[in-house]
Design a protein around this motif. Structure first.
Motif, PDB file in Angstrom:
ATOM      1  N   LYS A  72      58.046 -30.940 -12.612  1.00 45.48           N
ATOM      2  CA  LYS A  72      56.818 -31.514 -12.057  1.00 45.48           C
ATOM      3  C   LYS A  72      57.120 -32.907 -11.358  1.00 45.48           C
ATOM      4  O   LYS A  72      56.636 -33.190  -9.952  1.00 45.48           O
ATOM      5  CB  LYS A  72      55.633 -31.615 -12.763  1.00 45.48           C
ATOM      6  CG  LYS A  72      54.468 -31.853 -12.001  1.00 45.48           C
ATOM      7  CD  LYS A  72      52.916 -32.255 -13.037  1.00 45.48           C
ATOM      8  CE  LYS A  72      51.512 -32.365 -11.956  1.00 45.48           C
ATOM      9  NZ  LYS A  72      51.801 -33.752 -11.415  1.00 45.48           N
ATOM     10  N   ALA A  73      57.748 -33.414 -12.197  1.00 46.67           N
ATOM     11  CA  ALA A  73      58.201 -34.856 -11.938  1.00 46.67           C
ATOM     12  C   ALA A  73      58.667 -33.940 -10.539  1.00 46.67           C
ATOM     13  O   ALA A  73      59.266 -35.658  -9.427  1.00 46.67           O
ATOM     14  CB  ALA A  73      58.832 -35.586 -12.793  1.00 46.67           C
ATOM     15  N   GLU A  75      59.517 -32.193  -8.245  1.00 46.47           N
ATOM     16  CA  GLU A  75      58.786 -31.271  -7.796  1.00 46.47           C
ATOM     17  C   GLU A  75      57.708 -32.890  -6.383  1.00 46.47           C
ATOM     18  O   GLU A  75      57.129 -32.813  -5.659  1.00 46.47           O
ATOM     19  CB  GLU A  75      57.465 -31.174  -6.971  1.00 46.47           C
ATOM     20  CG  GLU A  75      58.483 -29.024  -7.899  1.00 46.47           C
ATOM     21  CD  GLU A  75      56.900 -27.966  -9.228  1.00 46.47           C
ATOM     22  OE1 GLU A  75      56.430 -28.379  -8.330  1.00 46.47           O
ATOM     23  OE2 GLU A  75      57.899 -26.947  -8.734  1.00 46.47           O
ATOM     24  N   ASP A  76      56.807 -33.480  -7.346  1.00 50.71           N
ATOM     25  CA  ASP A  76      55.801 -34.462  -7.040  1.00 50.71           C
ATOM     26  C   ASP A  76      57.332 -35.679  -6.393  1.00 50.71           C
ATOM     27  O   ASP A  76      56.452 -35.869  -5.308  1.00 50.71           O
ATOM     28  CB  ASP A  76      55.375 -35.467  -7.877  1.00 50.71           C
ATOM     29  CG  ASP A  76      54.374 -34.693  -9.064  1.00 50.71           C
ATOM     30  OD1 ASP A  76      54.119 -33.634  -8.485  1.00 50.71           O
ATOM     31  OD2 ASP A  76      54.041 -34.997  -9.649  1.00 50.71           O
ATOM     32  N   LEU A  77      58.079 -35.752  -6.533  1.00 49.75           N
ATOM     33  CA  LEU A  77      59.205 -36.615  -5.895  1.00 49.75           C
ATOM     34  C   LEU A  77      59.789 -36.053  -4.244  1.00 49.75           C
ATOM     35  O   LEU A  77      60.017 -36.861  -3.713  1.00 49.75           O
ATOM     36  CB  LEU A  77      60.504 -36.604  -6.885  1.00 49.75           C
ATOM     37  CG  LEU A  77      61.059 -37.908  -6.186  1.00 49.75           C
ATOM     38  CD1 LEU A  77      60.785 -39.914  -5.402  1.00 49.75           C
ATOM     39  CD2 LEU A  77      62.217 -38.425  -7.276  1.00 49.75           C
ATOM     40  N   ALA A  79      57.544 -33.870  -2.863  1.00 48.23           N
ATOM     41  CA  ALA A  79      57.029 -34.071  -1.708  1.00 48.23           C
ATOM     42  C   ALA A  79      56.354 -35.274  -1.902  1.00 48.23           C
ATOM     43  O   ALA A  79      56.126 -35.676  -0.681  1.00 48.23           O
ATOM     44  CB  ALA A  79      56.042 -33.557  -2.696  1.00 48.23           C
ATOM     45  N   ALA A  80      56.633 -36.347  -2.104  1.00 47.13           N
ATOM     46  CA  ALA A  80      56.415 -38.426  -1.252  1.00 47.13           C
ATOM     47  C   ALA A  80      57.920 -38.268  -0.818  1.00 47.13           C
ATOM     48  O   ALA A  80      57.372 -39.134   0.359  1.00 47.13           O
ATOM     49  CB  ALA A  80      56.771 -38.321  -2.724  1.00 47.13           C
TER      50      ALA A  80
END
Length: 310
Positions: A72-73, A75-77, A79-80
């Motif tokens: 998740k970390a 994926e979030d990065l 996406a950012a």
């Protein structure tokens, strides 16, 4: 903690393929380099993440708990980063523009429409209102850009000229001045005058023109908005002096416009932005598009094209 992106990628690669050698190939690293990254990650966390043997690599209990969090970390990065790239490439974002009611009705709808054809992911918000409030809106950061009459020496603002236009006389159909090809300021002053409020930049230009010929007429009526003033002229309440772009609004209301001369009063129209803040990619793209749009002239709607040509 000082966990790096490479450490997380190394951990995920080993967890997914179940072998350090194959994970190293995927990441284009040597097995020893990959092993070092995983070891550094374990040291940062303070727990072993893998059981290692010559045959198999398995996640420990801590490793199994850490796996979805690491995914998740990452994926979030990602996406950012993708979102930031979209902003930089003007694929998404928002731009807010403040303008007077006339500019908002005669120029900006066409600018916004053509801009969004090129940048459909950008949301454009148009705030129409009093021209005299535009500069403060920009200074306070309430809007990205302001479009209005340029005034030299405005503190805290950067100005970009769009075009130059001029003031015209507004008279009702059938008025004696409607028979003239042009109207002087002295002739205009002989009739009941309808003016904008004294805070309006257009009113200041008109007052200066009257003053230049030794006149200071007292308005018979005062209106807040140009649209109201146009209707008052159409109703036969008097005559007025406004920028030429009002013709796009006035031609449907029984109002005639005539060039005002002796003197001819010109004004510079442009865009305001904060001098202490960099424009967002979306606002910068909108500004450049608006400049190109006005420069093209032929793509402007009727009177706005004529105003830009002067």
């Amino acid at each position: 903690m000082n966990i790096t992106l490479r450490q997380i990628r190394a951990f995920l690669a080993v967890a997914e393929v179940g072998a350090f050698a194959r994970a190293a190939e995927r990441m284009h690293l040597s097995p020893s380099a990959l092993s070092t990254l995983v070891k550094e990650l374990e040291e940062q966390i303070g727990l072993r993440l893998f059981y290692r043997s010559t045959r198999v690599v398995q996640l420990t209990e801590a490793g199994a708990e850490f796996l979805p969090l690491a995914r998740k970390a990452l994926e979030d990065l990602e996406a950012a980063v993708a979102g930031s790239r979209a902003l930089a490439e003007v694929k998404r974002g928002r731009v807010t523009v403040a303008a007077s009611i006339v500019i908002a009705a005669t120029l900006l709808p066409w600018v916004i429409q053509s801009f969004q054809q090129r940048h459909p992911g950008i949301q454009c918000i148009l705030k129409d209102g009093f021209e005299e409030t535009i500069r403060d809106q920009v200074r306070r950061g309430e809007v990205d850009l302001g479009v209005g009459t340029l005034v030299e020496g405005e503190p805290g603002l950067t100005e970009v000229t769009l075009y130059q236009d001029h003031l015209v006389a507004l008279v009702p159909d059938g008025h004696p001045l409607a028979e003239r090809g042009a109207v002087t300021w002295r002739e205009l002053a002989k009739h009941p005058l309808i003016s904008l409020s004294d805070q309006s930049p257009s009113r200041a230009l008109a007052d200066a023109a009257f003053d230049s010929v030794g006149l200071r007429p007292v308005p018979a009526h005062v209106a807040t908005f140009s649209s109201t003033l146009i209707s008052m002229v159409a109703a036969g309440m008097g005559v007025a002096a406004l920028p030429v772009n009002v013709r796009q609004l006035s031609r449907r209301t029984g109002v005639q416009t005539r060039m005002l001369v002796r003197p001819t009063v010109k004004r510079n129209m442009g865009v305001y932005s904060r001098s202490d803040a960099e424009l967002t990619p979306a606002a910068n793209a909108f500004l450049k598009h608006m400049q190109a749009f006005v420069k093209s002239k032929g793509s402007l709607p009727d009177e706005a094209a004529e105003a830009a040509a002067h």
